[in-house]
Design a protein around this motif. Structure first.
Motif, PDB file in Angstrom:
ATOM      1  N   LEU A 283      -6.239   4.546   5.754  1.00 39.70           N
ATOM      2  CA  LEU A 283      -4.903   4.655   6.330  1.00 39.70           C
ATOM      3  C   LEU A 283      -4.836   5.898   7.198  1.00 39.70           C
ATOM      4  CD1 LEU A 283      -1.978   3.496   6.319  1.00 39.70           C
ATOM      5  CD2 LEU A 283      -1.511   5.029   4.389  1.00 39.70           C
TER       6      LEU A 283
ATOM      7  N   LEU B 282      -4.374   0.615   9.468  1.00 36.08           N
ATOM      8  CA  LEU B 282      -4.567   0.310   8.061  1.00 36.08           C
ATOM      9  C   LEU B 282      -5.723  -0.676   7.947  1.00 36.08           C
ATOM     10  CD1 LEU B 282      -3.796   0.239   5.056  1.00 36.08           C
ATOM     11  CD2 LEU B 282      -1.977  -1.378   5.629  1.00 36.08           C
TER      12      LEU B 282
ATOM     13  N   VAL C  92       0.856  -1.186   0.000  1.00 34.60           N
ATOM     14  CA  VAL C  92       0.000   0.000   0.000  1.00 34.60           C
ATOM     15  C   VAL C  92       0.889   1.232   0.000  1.00 34.60           C
ATOM     16  CG1 VAL C  92      -1.569   1.399   1.416  1.00 34.60           C
ATOM     17  CG2 VAL C  92      -2.015  -1.038   1.121  1.00 34.60           C
TER      18      VAL C  92
ATOM     19  N   LEU D 102      -8.629  -2.537   5.231  1.00 32.69           N
ATOM     20  CA  LEU D 102      -9.249  -2.871   3.953  1.00 32.69           C
ATOM     21  C   LEU D 102     -10.613  -3.440   4.308  1.00 32.69           C
ATOM     22  CD1 LEU D 102      -6.268  -4.664   2.144  1.00 32.69           C
ATOM     23  CD2 LEU D 102      -6.836  -2.226   2.117  1.00 32.69           C
TER      24      LEU D 102
ATOM     25  N   GLU E 104     -10.895   1.713  -1.236  1.00 27.55           N
ATOM     26  CA  GLU E 104     -10.854   0.485  -0.439  1.00 27.55           C
ATOM     27  C   GLU E 104      -9.907   0.595   0.745  1.00 27.55           C
ATOM     28  OE1 GLU E 104     -10.717  -3.349  -2.628  1.00 27.55           O
ATOM     29  OE2 GLU E 104     -10.262  -2.070  -4.349  1.00 27.55           O
ATOM     30  N   ILE E 105      -9.044   1.598   0.727  1.00 29.75           N
ATOM     31  CA  ILE E 105      -7.944   1.681   1.696  1.00 29.75           C
ATOM     32  C   ILE E 105      -8.223   2.788   2.701  1.00 29.75           C
ATOM     33  CG2 ILE E 105      -5.467   2.020   1.986  1.00 29.75           C
ATOM     34  CD1 ILE E 105      -5.232   1.289  -1.047  1.00 29.75           C
TER      35      ILE E 105
ATOM     36  N   ARG F  70      -8.331   3.352  -4.325  1.00 29.87           N
ATOM     37  CA  ARG F  70      -8.134   4.270  -3.200  1.00 29.87           C
ATOM     38  C   ARG F  70      -9.296   4.255  -2.225  1.00 29.87           C
ATOM     39  NH1 ARG F  70      -7.867  10.232  -5.795  1.00 29.87           N
ATOM     40  NH2 ARG F  70      -7.439  10.676  -3.608  1.00 29.87           N
TER      41      ARG F  70
ATOM     42  N   LEU G  18      -5.813  -2.735  -5.500  1.00 32.87           N
ATOM     43  CA  LEU G  18      -6.644  -2.050  -4.520  1.00 32.87           C
ATOM     44  C   LEU G  18      -6.883  -0.617  -4.971  1.00 32.87           C
ATOM     45  CD1 LEU G  18      -4.817  -3.264  -1.292  1.00 32.87           C
ATOM     46  CD2 LEU G  18      -6.984  -4.128  -2.214  1.00 32.87           C
TER      47      LEU G  18
ATOM     48  N   TRP H  62      -3.197  -6.392  -3.301  1.00 30.94           N
ATOM     49  CA  TRP H  62      -3.438  -7.527  -2.419  1.00 30.94           C
ATOM     50  C   TRP H  62      -2.856  -8.757  -3.114  1.00 30.94           C
ATOM     51  CZ3 TRP H  62      -4.857  -8.162   2.448  1.00 30.94           C
ATOM     52  CH2 TRP H  62      -5.405  -9.375   2.871  1.00 30.94           C
TER      53      TRP H  62
END
Length: 353
Positions: free
Chosen positions: A286, A305, A253, A307, A283-284, A281, A279, A269
């Motif tokens: 952070l 972090l 990531v 997902l 979906e993440i 943006r 992935l 992934w």
């Protein structure tokens, strides 16, 4: 070497800004907007090996990069970094002798729980001091080297004034194409790199720390990227994670920090069999949780972090918060621990702070 050239600490991402005010507002180290005359990253590339393990002189910048998470017989943690950067100072730079326009730069790091060691070496192309060959694969600068079968069997070595390491890396897993079949976008405006990895290396070897040898083993991750215009001038740094999860899966990531706060997120992934899923943006999730003051800068060394669609919710924390690479353009780089819905280990690189 003049101060301007000394600022060209390059790879796919140049590692921060320079004190030279003439480079400000031009993206990282003056590379940001100027790509005329160089090859460009476009969709649909078909990767070819072993050729793509070698240099790509038509492109402006590239890197060969290894990180390793290691333990000794007593269970103590160590981290190792080996990086070789190539930057073309002009199009058609790959000329013989002193007419060569490539700048080469090596970074080596070794991290323990309480100490951080680093070294930097520089060279110009065309005179044999540094370079890369695809077949047989060899990447070198001075007496630092990485050589062997680039996807499955590598020997890596480097040294500084008070440390050195020699590692053997092996894997029977396939290479991983990052992003969209190897095209890794860096902004919504289209900047991109070609990017592949070997995240399944097993590592063993010997570290030497202040004269004392230490036998170690663990895991390692190889990254390869090249591009000509990777970032825009409003992107001021990045946070990059490469994680080995306990169940055999891997996760890459990165976040590119933008001036307007609308940061660009992307990742891959990687399943235990090497199959990948890009992935997006959205979906993440952070978020920096804790900061550590080092070299007068606040550096985030503990992160959350998530997902959400994959049920992953982890915390990533530095094994040594003081893993500061105090090289020509300094940055943070070190091993991390993963806890939460999955456990694991990995590496974190942060620039531009």
């Amino acid at each position: 070497m003049n101060a301007r050239i000394g600022c060209l600490v390059v790879g796919l991402f140049v590692l921060g800004g320079c004190d030279d005010s003439s480079s400000k507002g031009q993206g990282f180290a003056g590379l940001g907007q100027e790509s005329k005359g160089f090859a460009q990253v476009v969709p649909g590339k078909v990767f070819s090996f072993p050729a793509d393990h070698g240099a790509h002189p038509d492109f402006r910048i590239e890197w060969w990069y290894v990180t390793a998470n290691l333990k000794d017989a007593a269970g103590n943690d160590y981290g190792v970094q080996w990086t070789l950067f190539r930057s073309a100072m002009r199009p058609a730079a790959d000329q013989p002798g002193w007419g060569n326009g490539n700048l080469w730069l090596g970074h080596a790091g070794l991290t323990t729980r309480t100490q951080q060691f680093h070294a930097q070496t520089q060279a110009r192309g065309g005179v044999g001091q540094a370079g890369v060959t695809a077949e047989p694969f060899a990447a070198w600068i001075d007496d630092w080297s990485m050589q062997g079968e680039a996807s499955s069997d590598l020997k890596v070595q480097a040294r500084g004034d008070t440390f050195s390491y020699q590692l053997q890396l092996t894997s029977d897993q396939p290479l991983v194409l990052q992003g969209d079949q190897g095209l890794s976008r860096k902004s919504a405006r289209g900047q991109a790199s070609y990017y592949y990895s070997q995240p399944f290396f097993r590592a063993q070897g010997v570290l030497k720390i202040e004269g004392k040898p230490v036998a170690v083993s663990g895991t390692a991750w190889l990254d390869r990227e090249w591009s000509s215009q990777p970032l825009s001038e409003d992107q001021h740094g990045w946070d990059w994670f490469s994680l080995h999860l306990q169940d055999g899966r891997q996760l890459m990531v990165f976040r590119l920090r933008q001036a307007d706060g609308d940061n660009y997120l992307s990742g891959t992934w990687i399943k235990a069999d090497g199959q990948t899923e890009p992935l997006q943006r959205d979906e993440i999730e952070l978020k920096a949780l804790d900061e550590h003051l080092i070299a007068g800068r606040k550096i985030p060394t503990r992160w959350s972090l998530s997902l959400v669609k994959r049920g992953l919710n982890i915390e990533v924390s530095a094994i040594n918060p003081n893993a500061w690479m105090d090289v020509g353009t300094p940055y943070w780089e070190g091993p991390v621990r993963v806890q939460g819905s999955e456990t694991g280990i990995g590496y974190l690189e942060m620039t531009g702070y």
